[in-house]
Design an enzyme around this catalytic site. Structure first.
Site, PDB file in Angstrom:
ATOM      1  N   PRO A 101       0.846  -1.199   0.000  1.00 25.14           N
ATOM      2  CG  PRO A 101       0.117  -0.933   2.204  1.00 25.14           C
ATOM      3  CD  PRO A 101       0.902  -1.841   1.321  1.00 25.14           C
ATOM      4  CB  CYS A 160       7.067   4.991   8.183  1.00 25.62           C
ATOM      5  SG  CYS A 160       7.223   5.442   6.448  1.00 25.62           S
ATOM      6  CG  ASP A 181       4.956  -0.910   2.710  1.00 31.54           C
ATOM      7  OD1 ASP A 181       3.797  -0.645   3.097  1.00 31.54           O
ATOM      8  OD2 ASP A 181       5.390  -2.069   2.561  1.00 31.54           O
ATOM      9  CG  HIS A 182       0.776   4.781   4.432  1.00 32.71           C
ATOM     10  ND1 HIS A 182       0.979   5.251   5.707  1.00 32.71           N
ATOM     11  CD2 HIS A 182       0.273   5.830   3.731  1.00 32.71           C
ATOM     12  CE1 HIS A 182       0.619   6.522   5.781  1.00 32.71           C
ATOM     13  NE2 HIS A 182       0.195   6.902   4.596  1.00 32.71           N
ATOM     14  NE  ARG A 183       2.834  -3.491   3.684  1.00 33.79           N
ATOM     15  CZ  ARG A 183       3.219  -4.584   3.018  1.00 33.79           C
ATOM     16  NH1 ARG A 183       2.570  -5.727   3.200  1.00 33.79           N
ATOM     17  NH2 ARG A 183       4.247  -4.529   2.187  1.00 33.79           N
TER      18      ARG A 183
END
Length: 484
Positions: free
Chosen positions: A282, A458, A454-456
């Site tokens: 994501p 940070c 990657d928003h997972r």
């Protein structure tokens, strides 16, 4: 290694990095040729790089188990070599290990141990890659050779191979199909071998020679019998082949003009990685315009150094410093264990455009290097990548990627993360633009930095903090001295 005393079948070795297959680029030998221990016999292309494969014993080539352009699985038969004597000995009556070569002795030990075929895979760089033994079969069980595909080499073609220096059957076919004489095709290769790009360059110089699709080879076209062969019938003018009515939509002019390019080697690997990145990660992108005038000034100030340091090396140095401050971006996600893996080391990848497609060589241990060492390593890897000599292990294990797409003259982009990494920084072109400095409008060297993350691993705070730090160092590179 399989086969009797007089015939030994060598299989495609495990080339590392989890590779399962390779495409044959060109054979360096033909059936009937004599080969020596560790002589390069074939060049193959994997999903990582081009690799030259040697043969471990001396003898005569009996069979080539794949044609140029074909794909061979790891462990599948590659080449069969036979000794000259009826008892499997060489011309002097000695066995295949009589040369005392370490490779031959190692393969003899593997054979006695009951392993499958073993081959040594070299990179195409000047120095061979470290040797290692790879078992290609089940201990105690003889491997069954797969059905062979034996290329047919005409006598005149064999003579031409030595006279004109053409190795690849694909090159010969390409020249023959377009009516080109091999002797008339110049080559710039140091070894004098005519390669595919030489034939394509010769075609480009002769506009009249364009590839014409053969109607008999097109799917959906059925040949019509000649009427002149039928008693009592006169020949009727008309096309020899017509589109098959059983397959509507095939054989159209548009499809005959289309070119189908198989996704293989590096391009297929990159395709799979990018698709996986989009499917699993994501990602989000943030960007900022920066005044790079100070960065160029620092580059020019370092021009007097023994080895010139370019903009990419300076950006790499800044990125390494940024990752130390924001380690969240130097990580990956282990989906199997539902964990974020944060790395203490920094292996910095950088995008390099080559004739074989986009590659991402990796500067390993960039966190422990000086700016000069990073610059030297980038230059070395770039040269190897463009020459097609990059070893497969140099293309894996990255923790962060730097992409300088500004060399293509574009301002910005939303770069795709290089899976399984967590972030990628893109740099646009550096161009003259109006910029406000101390309340006054001036012309400055401006570029755009784009960070996909990657928003997972940070949130926007860490990503924005990293990007802002990099931007500040680009605008004032000397501030970096306070942190290195």
């Amino acid at each position: 290694m399989t086969g009797g005393a007089a015939r030994q079948v060598f299989r495609l070795p495990d080339l590392g990095e989890g590779l399962t297959e390779a495409e044959v680029i060109e054979w360096r030998v033909a059936i009937g040729d004599r080969v020596q221990v560790d002589q390069i016999v074939v060049e193959v292309e994997t999903a990582k790089a081009a690799v030259e494969v040697p043969v471990p014993v001396a003898g005569t080539v009996l069979e080539l188990h794949a044609v140029a352009g074909g794909v061979v699985d790891v462990g599948a038969p590659l080449i069969s070599v036979g000794a000259d004597g009826p008892d499997g000995s060489g011309p002097d009556g000695s066995g295949p290990d009589a040369s005392g070569h370490p490779a031959a002795e190692r393969y003899r030990q593997e054979e006695q141990a009951g392993s499958g075929n073993v081959l040594v895979g070299y990179g195409t760089a000047k120095l061979p890659a470290p040797r290692r033994r790879v078992r290609g079969g089940t201990p105690g069980r003889a491997a069954q050779p797969a059905p062979a595909v034996t290329p047919t080499v005409a006598p005149e073609a064999r003579d031409e191979t030595h006279a004109i220096r053409v190795i690849s059957p694909l090159v010969r076919r390409l020249a023959r199909d377009h009516g080109l004489e091999l002797a008339s095709i110049p080559t710039t290769e140091p070894d004098g071998v005519i390669r595919r790009r030489d034939v394509e360059a010769a075609l480009a110089r002769q506009p009249g020679l364009t590839a014409q699709p053969s109607l008999t080879a097109q799917p959906g076209l059925t040949a019509q019998p000649s009427l002149t062969a039928q008693p009592g019938l006169t020949a009727q003018p008309g096309p020899v082949a017509q589109p098959s009515r059983s397959q509507p939509g095939t054989g159209t002019a548009d499809q005959l003009d289309a070119e189908r390019i198989p996704l293989r080697g590096v391009r297929r690997a990159m395709t799979e990685k990018l698709v996986r990145s989009r499917a699993e990660i994501p990602d989000a992108t943030t960007w900022v315009d920066v005044d790079a005038t100070g960065l160029l000034a620092a580059r020019d100030a370092l021009a007097a150094a023994p080895r010139r340091i370019g903009v990419l090396a300076l950006l790499a140095r800044i990125v390494v410093a940024g990752l130390r401050r924001f380690p969240e971006l130097n990580s990956s996600v282990d989906t199997a264990r539902n964990e974020i893996v944060r790395y203490r080391h920094i292996n910095l990848g950088f995008a390099a455009q080559t004739d074989r497609g986009l590659m991402v060589p990796v500067v390993r241990g960039a966190h422990a290097m000086t700016t000069t060492e990073i610059s030297d390593e980038i230059a070395r890897l770039t040269e190897l990548a463009r020459a097609g000599h990059l070893a497969p292990e140099a293309l894996g294990g990255g923790t962060f990627t730097l992409n300088n797409y500004g060399v293509f003259g574009v301002d910005g982009s939303t770069p795709i993360i290089n899976h399984p990494e967590a972030a990628i920084l893109g740099i646009g072109r550096i161009a003259d633009k109006p910029w406000v400095v101390d309340g006054e409008l001036r012309v400055r060297k401006v570029t755009q930095l784009s960070l996909s993350f990657d928003h997972r691993v940070c949130d926007g705070g860490a990503a924005g903090g990293f990007l802002r730090y990099v931007a500040d160092c680009v605008e004032n590179p000397y501030a970096l001295l306070a942190h290195v």
